[in-house]
Design a protein around this motif. Structure first.
Motif, PDB file in Angstrom:
ATOM      1  N   LEU A  38     -16.243 -18.630   7.101  1.00  0.00           N
ATOM      2  CA  LEU A  38     -17.388 -19.179   7.838  1.00  0.00           C
ATOM      3  C   LEU A  38     -17.844 -20.516   7.270  1.00  0.00           C
ATOM      4  O   LEU A  38     -18.129 -21.459   8.018  1.00  0.00           O
ATOM      5  N   PHE A  39     -17.922 -20.622   5.929  1.00  0.00           N
ATOM      6  CA  PHE A  39     -18.379 -21.873   5.327  1.00  0.00           C
ATOM      7  C   PHE A  39     -17.361 -22.988   5.568  1.00  0.00           C
ATOM      8  O   PHE A  39     -17.734 -24.143   5.809  1.00  0.00           O
ATOM      9  N   SER A  61     -14.200 -12.591  11.926  1.00  0.00           N
ATOM     10  CA  SER A  61     -14.790 -13.884  11.545  1.00  0.00           C
ATOM     11  C   SER A  61     -13.856 -15.038  11.881  1.00  0.00           C
ATOM     12  O   SER A  61     -14.291 -16.094  12.370  1.00  0.00           O
ATOM     13  N   MET A  62     -12.550 -14.856  11.633  1.00  0.00           N
ATOM     14  CA  MET A  62     -11.577 -15.908  11.951  1.00  0.00           C
ATOM     15  C   MET A  62     -11.561 -16.199  13.450  1.00  0.00           C
ATOM     16  O   MET A  62     -11.566 -17.366  13.873  1.00  0.00           O
ATOM     17  N   ALA A  63     -11.557 -15.140  14.251  1.00  0.00           N
ATOM     18  CA  ALA A  63     -11.534 -15.325  15.704  1.00  0.00           C
ATOM     19  C   ALA A  63     -12.815 -15.991  16.194  1.00  0.00           C
ATOM     20  O   ALA A  63     -12.786 -16.850  17.094  1.00  0.00           O
ATOM     21  N   THR A  87      -9.939 -26.020   9.165  1.00  0.00           N
ATOM     22  CA  THR A  87     -10.555 -27.322   9.423  1.00  0.00           C
ATOM     23  C   THR A  87     -11.840 -27.088  10.194  1.00  0.00           C
ATOM     24  O   THR A  87     -11.822 -26.506  11.288  1.00  0.00           O
ATOM     25  N   GLY A  88     -12.950 -27.523   9.605  1.00  0.00           N
ATOM     26  CA  GLY A  88     -14.258 -27.218  10.169  1.00  0.00           C
ATOM     27  C   GLY A  88     -14.727 -28.211  11.210  1.00  0.00           C
ATOM     28  O   GLY A  88     -14.108 -29.255  11.428  1.00  0.00           O
ATOM     29  N   TRP A  89     -15.848 -27.869  11.847  1.00  0.00           N
ATOM     30  CA  TRP A  89     -16.427 -28.769  12.856  1.00  0.00           C
ATOM     31  C   TRP A  89     -17.348 -29.809  12.238  1.00  0.00           C
ATOM     32  O   TRP A  89     -17.654 -30.810  12.848  1.00  0.00           O
ATOM     33  N   GLY A  90     -17.806 -29.577  10.995  1.00  0.00           N
ATOM     34  CA  GLY A  90     -18.589 -30.582  10.283  1.00  0.00           C
ATOM     35  C   GLY A  90     -19.800 -31.071  11.059  1.00  0.00           C
ATOM     36  O   GLY A  90     -20.489 -30.296  11.731  1.00  0.00           O
ATOM     37  N   LEU A 112     -24.154 -13.235   9.921  1.00  0.00           N
ATOM     38  CA  LEU A 112     -24.008 -14.556   9.320  1.00  0.00           C
ATOM     39  C   LEU A 112     -23.851 -15.638  10.379  1.00  0.00           C
ATOM     40  O   LEU A 112     -24.338 -16.761  10.219  1.00  0.00           O
ATOM     41  N   LEU A 113     -23.189 -15.297  11.506  1.00  0.00           N
ATOM     42  CA  LEU A 113     -23.045 -16.277  12.589  1.00  0.00           C
ATOM     43  C   LEU A 113     -24.392 -16.754  13.106  1.00  0.00           C
ATOM     44  O   LEU A 113     -24.534 -17.901  13.522  1.00  0.00           O
TER      45      LEU A 113
END
Length: 445
Positions: A38-39, A61-63, A87-90, A112-113
């Motif tokens: 998630l992070f 969580s991955m999905a 690779t995150g959305w930042g 957590l979402l």
């Protein structure tokens, strides 16, 4: 192990043919694996993860983060773990997903979402399976609403819920009504993007993986006994995370060795986070021969070896309320160990077990009764009246109720006992420890 046609969706667990000996490792820590995924999805850039638990919950969580726009490339490794990149959305933020985000059975993913989505003005419906849809969400939604997040339909306390975040999050000082790492994490993740300092105060210490991991992603946190905080707005930057072994999974191997005559094992490379290994101290108070040795650290997470051997003369003990948060997932298996101890064991203030994957408190009492053990609930306290030399009755069927911790607990009654035990819905172990039986059987060769 065999599936019993007389007992639908059940697995027959026979006694082990030999004591447990040797060295074991356990799958990656579930709590840390969720947070790593998630992070990394929240972060700017590409993070590299290793040792991630391959289980149904973590795959939820991955999905979920894939649906929200993160690129997840985690592949199965020879040791059964997952490793690769996220690779995150930042700063761009998550995208609006097509359809609802289904969290399956994973309460950690869902809760957590809500914190992950809090800073973004993107409507996202969060849903889950039948079990997850009964679990309480108000503990998470209440503080996030104070920060400015909306949840629809208004007043609903269970999934499905639509989260509508805001770029104008308000910092918050929140006195949590219960010790909950999921609550704390959701509020802190929202606080990363809020202007000012967000603080969560708890009545007892809960798992501190979030406070330890966020600095690895470049976010400074403050943490002390029963309190944690973050000052925003900040952003997460990609990093490398190695996930140590899960102490909650290790607890089942450790308890098996305590109960199986002439056993002696070591569980290596397991997280020794003090908020997670309360079960070793409880076993020590019951007279078990168990010790821990730190061998290193993954980031700020200590890891090492838990050594344990069979203990003939266990005795009951009292586990005070302030220690329960550190053993909340291990209470069922510790209650099974207590069933074989001399005297009464009391677990104080374990009401939280009523709102896990199932009502674990009622299920433990019911299961122990089938084993001929007197256990009862007084208020929020669980009492187990031990029977040294307990013989498991023949033909016993124990119901996991689809709960992975209960499935492994009742399996131990068969594995370490004198007669086979039928465990209904044993396949629930996939949620956290898919190769549990294989690891136990390998130690018994």
């Amino acid at each position: 192990m065999s599936h019993d046609p007389a007992c639908l969706a059940s697995t027959m667990i026979p006694p082990l043919s030999a004591p447990l000996h040797g060295v074991a490792t356990v799958p990656g820590d579930k709590s840390i694996s969720h947070r790593a995924v998630l992070f990394a999805a929240m972060a700017e850039g590409t993070s590299h993860l290793a040792g991630v638990l391959d289980s149904d919950d973590v795959r939820s969580s991955m999905a979920a983060v894939r649906q929200l726009g993160a690129q997840v490339s985690l592949e199965k490794q020879p040791d059964g773990s997952l490793a690769g990149s996220v690779t995150g959305w930042g700063v761009a933020g998550p995208r609006k997903p097509e359809g609802a985000v289904d969290c399956g059975n994973s309460g950690t993913t869902a809760r957590l979402l809500m914190g992950v989505l809090a800073p973004w003005d993107v409507p996202v419906e969060i849903t889950g399976d039948e079990s997850l849809s009964r679990r309480p969400m108000r503990r998470i939604t209440a503080p996030l609403m104070k920060m400015g997040v909306r949840f629809l339909p208004e007043g609903r306390e269970t999934l499905p819920l639509t989260v509508r975040g805001t770029h104008g999050l308000r910092a918050l000082t929140y006195d949590a009504p219960m010790a909950s790492a999921q609550l704390k994490t959701a509020v802190l993740l929202a606080g990363v993007y809020a202007k000012g300092t967000t603080t969560v105060n708890e009545p007892a210490p809960s798992r501190n993986h979030t406070e330890l991991m966020l600095p690895e992603f470049g976010v400074s946190t403050t943490a002390a006994n029963c309190t944690a905080g973050v000052t925003g707005p900040q952003g997460l930057a990609a990093c490398e995370v190695h996930v140590p072994g899960d102490p909650s999974s290790a607890a089942f191997l450790v308890c098996a060795a305590v109960l199986k005559r002439d056993s002696a094992i070591q569980v290596e490379n397991v997280s020794l986070n003090t908020a997670r290994i309360g079960f070793t101290r409880t076993l020590e108070r019951m007279g078990a021969e168990v010790s821990v040795q730190r061998t290193g650290a993954a980031g700020k997470e200590p890891f090492g070896t838990i050594s344990v051997c069979y203990t003939a003369n266990l005795h009951g003990c009292e586990v005070p309320a302030e220690k329960i948060a550190s053993i909340v997932d291990e209470v069922p298996v510790l209650a099974l160990v207590a069933a074989f101890a001399r005297g009464v064991t009391v677990f104080r203030e374990v009401g939280e077990l009523r709102v896990k994957e199932t009502d674990r408190l009622a299920a433990v009492v019911e299961g122990l009764a089938h084993l001929g053990v007197e256990a009862y609930i007084d208020g929020n306290d669980l009492y187990v009246e031990g029977q040294p030399g307990l013989a498991v009755p023949e033909g016993v069927t124990l119901d996991s109720k689809g709960d992975h911790r209960l499935a492994m607990t009742w399996a131990l009654a068969g594995l370490t006992g004198n007669t086979p035990v039928c465990v209904e819905n044993f396949d629930a172990v996939r949620i956290s420890y898919p190769q549990f039986l294989e690891d136990i059987e390998r130690l018994a060769r």
